[in-house]
Design an enzyme around this catalytic site. Structure first.
Site, PDB file in Angstrom:
ATOM      1  N   SER A 183       0.808  -1.315  -0.507  1.00  0.00           N
ATOM      2  CA  SER A 183       0.520  -0.227  -0.168  1.00  0.00           C
ATOM      3  C   SER A 183       0.538   1.155   0.526  1.00  0.00           C
ATOM      4  O   SER A 183       2.227   1.583   0.868  1.00  0.00           O
ATOM      5  CB  SER A 183      -0.887  -0.061   1.186  1.00  0.00           C
ATOM      6  OG  SER A 183      -1.707   1.263   1.120  1.00  0.00           O
ATOM      7  N   TYR A 234      -1.135  -0.106  10.357  1.00  0.00           N
ATOM      8  CA  TYR A 234      -1.353  -0.793   8.983  1.00  0.00           C
ATOM      9  C   TYR A 234      -0.455  -0.361   8.230  1.00  0.00           C
ATOM     10  O   TYR A 234       0.561  -0.439   7.687  1.00  0.00           O
ATOM     11  CB  TYR A 234      -2.923  -0.142   8.109  1.00  0.00           C
ATOM     12  CG  TYR A 234      -3.078  -0.724   7.417  1.00  0.00           C
ATOM     13  CD1 TYR A 234      -3.396  -1.725   6.594  1.00  0.00           C
ATOM     14  CD2 TYR A 234      -3.049   0.537   6.362  1.00  0.00           C
ATOM     15  CE1 TYR A 234      -3.818  -1.570   5.233  1.00  0.00           C
ATOM     16  CE2 TYR A 234      -3.083   0.297   4.713  1.00  0.00           C
ATOM     17  CZ  TYR A 234      -3.496  -1.476   4.177  1.00  0.00           C
ATOM     18  OH  TYR A 234      -3.768  -1.870   3.637  1.00  0.00           O
TER      19      TYR A 234
END
Length: 250
Positions: free
Chosen positions: A144, A157
């Site tokens: 990501s 995250y």
């Protein structure tokens, strides 16, 4: 690498990017194992769709954070498909905690996010490594831009995806020259996970306006890049961003 006749394992393969990758691999002629942890119905439906495209496919359960379960899964995939040439680590989770809310995170949140997003890919690559070496295969991790720019749903995250980028580079060195390992780092992806959130419309509008190309990622966009990296025999240890230029406009 010619994908036709090859065997692939896609973790988190029943939904979102994983599902798009499974179906593109099937269209390319590869047999596919669709891993799931909780989304059994979606994984079995995706495997059925892959079989309808004329390839062998199966759904196989395993929590990628559990090293023993991963080893058992890989052995089953090899036994059922006859080998293992490619791995796509698409399984991932997050928690929604504002970055400034340091007290909003507990050990359980950190452990679970790092367990799936970081230990998970390591567990899968380690278990698959002997077969990938023999096949001179390839791995693509789904990362990501959170791991590149520190933006995203939560600190765990972002940290997990940044560590995944590092893991990609170090394991690319360890497993070279037999195995290539790369990461794809998407921006905002228009998936069911986002579509079910109340802020979906606002976040999507912001992402589209901010991106240099005024587009956000669809799962199919990411899947095409994944297959490009699986095919290209001269790319390894790279983190490739696909976000329509959103991060460049920040």
């Amino acid at each position: 690498m010619d994908l036709a006749g090859r065997c692939a394992l896609v973790t988190g393969g029943g939904t979102g990017v994983g599902r798009a990758v499974v179906l593109d691999l099937a269209r390319a002629g590869a047999a596919v194992a669709v891993n799931y942890s909780r989304s059994e119905h979606a994984a079995r439906a995706t495997a059925d769709e892959a079989r309808q495209l004329g390839v062998r496919a199966l759904a196989v359960a395993a929590d990628v954070a559990d090293a023993g379960a991963v080893r058992a899964m890989v052995e089953r995939v090899v036994a059922d498909l006859g080998g293992l040439d490619m791995v796509v680590n698409s399984a991932g989770i997050t928690v929604q905690v504002p970055h400034a809310d340091l007290d909003g995170l507990d050990d359980a949140a950190w452990d679970r996010v790092l367990g799936v997003n970081l230990k998970g890919p390591f567990n899968v690559i380690r278990a698959a490594a002997p077969y990938l070496r023999q096949a001179r295969g390839a791995v693509v991790n789904i990362g990501s831009i959170a791991g590149v720019h520190g933006i995203g749903s939560s600190l765990p995250y972002c940290a997990s995806k940044a560590a995944l980028n590092n893991l990609t580079v170090t394991l690319a060195r360890v497993l070279a020259p037999e195995v290539r390992i790369n990461t794809v780092a998407p921006g905002f992806i228009d998936t069911r996970w986002w579509q079910e959130r109340p802020e979906y419309a606002l976040v999507r509008e912001f992402a589209e306006k901010r991106a240099l190309l005024h587009r956000i990622c669809q799962p199919e966009d990411v899947a095409r890049l994944v297959l490009d990296l699986l095919r290209n025999d001269l790319v390894t240890g790279e983190v490739v961003v696909i976000d329509g230029g959103m991060a460049r406009a920040l």
